[in-house]
Design a protein around this motif. Structure first.
Motif, PDB file in Angstrom:
ATOM      1  N   LEU A 105       5.459  13.257  -3.346  1.00 53.89           N
ATOM      2  CA  LEU A 105       4.668  14.484  -3.445  1.00 53.89           C
ATOM      3  C   LEU A 105       3.217  14.220  -3.815  1.00 53.89           C
ATOM      4  CD1 LEU A 105       7.144  16.726  -5.479  1.00 53.89           C
ATOM      5  CD2 LEU A 105       6.962  16.518  -2.997  1.00 53.89           C
ATOM      6  N   HIS A 106       2.307  14.988  -3.215  1.00 56.66           N
ATOM      7  CA  HIS A 106       0.952  15.125  -3.738  1.00 56.66           C
ATOM      8  C   HIS A 106       1.078  16.093  -4.914  1.00 56.66           C
ATOM      9  CE1 HIS A 106      -0.020  13.264   0.039  1.00 56.66           C
ATOM     10  NE2 HIS A 106      -1.330  13.394  -0.134  1.00 56.66           N
ATOM     11  N   GLN A 107       0.816  15.616  -6.112  1.00 55.47           N
ATOM     12  CA  GLN A 107       1.224  16.367  -7.297  1.00 55.47           C
ATOM     13  C   GLN A 107       0.051  16.667  -8.235  1.00 55.47           C
ATOM     14  OE1 GLN A 107       4.450  17.415  -7.926  1.00 55.47           O
ATOM     15  NE2 GLN A 107       3.642  18.492  -9.710  1.00 55.47           N
ATOM     16  N   ASP A 108      -0.110  17.931  -8.605  1.00 49.52           N
ATOM     17  CA  ASP A 108      -1.052  18.356  -9.650  1.00 49.52           C
ATOM     18  C   ASP A 108      -2.423  17.690  -9.496  1.00 49.52           C
ATOM     19  OD1 ASP A 108       0.853  20.045 -10.768  1.00 49.52           O
ATOM     20  OD2 ASP A 108       1.695  18.443 -11.988  1.00 49.52           O
ATOM     21  N   GLU A 160       0.869  -1.181   0.000  1.00 45.51           N
ATOM     22  CA  GLU A 160       0.000   0.000   0.000  1.00 45.51           C
ATOM     23  C   GLU A 160       0.901   1.224   0.000  1.00 45.51           C
ATOM     24  OE1 GLU A 160      -2.227   2.576  -0.434  1.00 45.51           O
ATOM     25  OE2 GLU A 160      -3.650   0.994   0.121  1.00 45.51           O
ATOM     26  N   GLY A 161       0.998   1.877  -1.161  1.00 40.87           N
ATOM     27  CA  GLY A 161       2.004   2.907  -1.341  1.00 40.87           C
ATOM     28  C   GLY A 161       1.602   4.328  -1.017  1.00 40.87           C
ATOM     29  N   HIS A 162       0.316   4.553  -0.695  1.00 44.17           N
ATOM     30  CA  HIS A 162      -0.097   5.936  -0.414  1.00 44.17           C
ATOM     31  C   HIS A 162      -1.373   5.912   0.409  1.00 44.17           C
ATOM     32  CE1 HIS A 162      -0.467  10.353  -1.763  1.00 44.17           C
ATOM     33  NE2 HIS A 162      -1.543  10.118  -1.012  1.00 44.17           N
ATOM     34  N   ARG A 213      13.888   7.857  -7.195  1.00 48.01           N
ATOM     35  CA  ARG A 213      13.683   8.155  -5.777  1.00 48.01           C
ATOM     36  C   ARG A 213      12.561   9.162  -5.542  1.00 48.01           C
ATOM     37  NH1 ARG A 213      18.928   9.379  -2.445  1.00 48.01           N
ATOM     38  NH2 ARG A 213      17.593   8.519  -0.793  1.00 48.01           N
ATOM     39  N   VAL A 214      11.766   9.412  -6.596  1.00 48.75           N
ATOM     40  CA  VAL A 214      10.665  10.365  -6.473  1.00 48.75           C
ATOM     41  C   VAL A 214       9.354   9.674  -6.856  1.00 48.75           C
ATOM     42  CG1 VAL A 214       9.682  12.537  -7.291  1.00 48.75           C
ATOM     43  CG2 VAL A 214      12.159  12.325  -6.990  1.00 48.75           C
ATOM     44  N   THR A 215       8.361   9.837  -5.994  1.00 50.57           N
ATOM     45  CA  THR A 215       7.028   9.290  -6.240  1.00 50.57           C
ATOM     46  C   THR A 215       6.011  10.418  -6.157  1.00 50.57           C
ATOM     47  OG1 THR A 215       7.624   7.144  -5.284  1.00 50.57           O
ATOM     48  CG2 THR A 215       5.286   7.651  -5.392  1.00 50.57           C
ATOM     49  N   VAL A 216       4.983  10.349  -7.000  1.00 47.90           N
ATOM     50  CA  VAL A 216       3.904  11.343  -6.925  1.00 47.90           C
ATOM     51  C   VAL A 216       2.560  10.628  -6.811  1.00 47.90           C
ATOM     52  CG1 VAL A 216       5.185  13.077  -8.210  1.00 47.90           C
ATOM     53  CG2 VAL A 216       3.676  11.523  -9.444  1.00 47.90           C
ATOM     54  N   GLY A 217       1.669  11.255  -6.058  1.00 52.20           N
ATOM     55  CA  GLY A 217       0.312  10.741  -5.924  1.00 52.20           C
ATOM     56  C   GLY A 217      -0.689  11.685  -6.551  1.00 52.20           C
ATOM     57  N   LEU A 221      -4.861   7.049  -7.445  1.00 55.55           N
ATOM     58  CA  LEU A 221      -5.724   6.924  -6.269  1.00 55.55           C
ATOM     59  C   LEU A 221      -7.190   6.993  -6.707  1.00 55.55           C
ATOM     60  CD1 LEU A 221      -3.646   9.446  -4.143  1.00 55.55           C
ATOM     61  CD2 LEU A 221      -3.391   6.962  -4.188  1.00 55.55           C
ATOM     62  N   PRO A 222      -7.662   5.950  -7.403  1.00 56.88           N
ATOM     63  CA  PRO A 222      -8.977   6.045  -8.050  1.00 56.88           C
ATOM     64  C   PRO A 222     -10.144   6.225  -7.109  1.00 56.88           C
ATOM     65  CG  PRO A 222      -8.128   3.791  -8.153  1.00 56.88           C
ATOM     66  CD  PRO A 222      -7.005   4.663  -7.678  1.00 56.88           C
TER      67      PRO A 222
END
Length: 408
Positions: free
Chosen positions: A206-209, A55-57, A234-238, A268-269
């Motif tokens: 980051l929570h992104q756009d 569970e990634g976010h 090394r960067v993830t966006v949600g 994150l549907p």
């Protein structure tokens, strides 16, 4: 002597059933033969065995508060407003009780690793963050928890938050979080996040756009910054919902840059379908990041829950398989070539995003495993199978003995 053996395990469709030998928390042997010297044996009975769900976010500190002050409009704006009004009422005891319930929902549904965003600001202090850090240690035998230092209210908009970001890292945060679209300017916010991440040698999430429209994007700046700083992978966006509003050529260009920067995406549907496109009066958009296009463009595509029963997502039970099932029709992932790509979006793809180097069903890897009540790996999502057994660090942690009887 093995600590635990799983026999008659279906690791892949079309292959002979395997026996998995586990010793000292790791997979020691995978064989088609039986293993005799063992302390405990579990018979998978031909059912599918997969590595534990990732569970990634998610936001454990904001779980299970929907009934306290409902989001009447279903909009993102009201969700933020309602939650901001509730946060001053949160005590450590309250957060701990709710977060434990949410964690246990994840655990019984086969999640063995979770990345949770834990927020703080000068108004509420570290109440939620400290509580989640405590639970990280308390639940370490049941689930691995990565904690993201998350400035929900922005950094420059909330003076004092920058200092708290550094303090959170010193307190043991695993990941530097951020929310560029809720701070001004977004580029300055991103610059500061990288500065902090570099100082403490931590990844970024980051929570992104998060928007219905693509009129204030900072994802291209993030891509350039990621490459400039050598932070590829090394960067993830949600969220990243604004991409759905882009024309094809612009979208393709951004996806290409994201693939070069090796930025992972957490779709994150459940949340984004609920909050998105609320102003559309006809031909209502799905307002979910373009999962198939990102996947086809070489982006590491993941699925995650985000919230459980609060103003942002007033439903959910911690079952990431249901999130994956929801993503299939939403993202047009039900085609013959598409369906096999969904299970990795809640297993190996988020494991990669979270930097789990000892993940998977291979000798030497950590023994985090789930036995599903299905004999078809191809149908592991659409069967919505019961999690019969969950194994964490080579130890049996969940066993589902519920029996259904059909009376003819």
């Amino acid at each position: 002597m093995f600590d635990l053996v799983i026999k008659n395990a279906r690791i892949n469709d079309g292959e002979t059933l395997k026996t998995i030998g586990i010793k000292e928390g790791r997979i020691s042997q995978i064989t088609e033969n039986s293993i005799e010297e063992v302390k405990k044996t579990i018979d998978a009975k031909g059912n599918v065995v997969i590595p534990g769900f990732v569970e990634g976010h998610i936001h454990l500190d904001k779980a299970l508060i929907a009934e306290r002050k409902p989001n009447q409009s279903g909009t993102l704006q009201e969700a933020i407003k309602v939650t901001a009004e509730l946060k001053p009422t949160f005590t450590k005891e309250d957060i701990e009780e709710r977060a434990k319930k949410a964690l246990e929902m994840l655990i019984v549904n086969g999640v063995t690793t979770v990345r949770t965003h834990a927020e703080f600001d000068p108004a509420q202090g570290f109440t939620g963050f400290e509580t989640i850090m405590k639970l990280k240690d308390e639940y370490r035998e049941l689930i691995d928890i990565q904690v993201v230092a998350f400035p929900q209210e922005g950094i420059f908009k909330a003076p004092g938050t920058e200092e708290m970001m550094h303090q959170a890292m010193i307190m043991g945060a695993d990941v530097v979080g951020g929310i560029p679209y809720n701070d001004l300017p977004a580029e300055k916010h991103i610059d500061l996040i990288f500065e902090i991440a570099e100082k403490y040698n931590k990844p970024i999430d980051l929570h992104q756009d998060f928007s219905d429209e693509a009129d204030a994007l900072s994802i291209e700046y993030l891509c350039a910054k990621t490459i400039e700083k050598g932070y590829q992978g090394r960067v993830t966006v949600g969220h990243l919902t604004a991409l759905h509003a882009l024309p094809k050529l612009e979208l393709d260009n951004i996806i290409s840059k994201m693939a070069q920067a090796e930025i992972s995406v957490m779709a994150l549907p459940a949340t984004d379908l609920h909050l998105g496109a609320r102003k559309d009066v006809f031909n209502v958009r799905r307002a979910v990041t373009p999962i198939r296009k990102l996947r086809d463009g070489g982006v590491n595509m993941c699925l995650a829950t985000n919230n459980i029963r609060n103003a942002f997502t007033p439903y959910g039970n911690g079952d990431i398989l249901q999130i994956a099932m929801l993503a299939i029709p939403v993202g047009h992932l039900g085609g013959a070539a598409d369906l096999p790509t969904v299970l990795p979006m809640i297993t190996e793809n988020p494991a990669k995003a979270l930097g789990l180097t000892d993940y998977g069903i291979e000798v030497g890897k950590k023994a985090d495993l789930v036995i599903l009540d299905t004999i078809s790996k191809a149908n592991a999502i659409i069967d919505l199978p019961t999690r019969l057994v969950v194994i964490k660090n080579g130890r049996l942690t969940v066993e589902n003995t519920k029996e259904t009887i059909i009376h003819a």
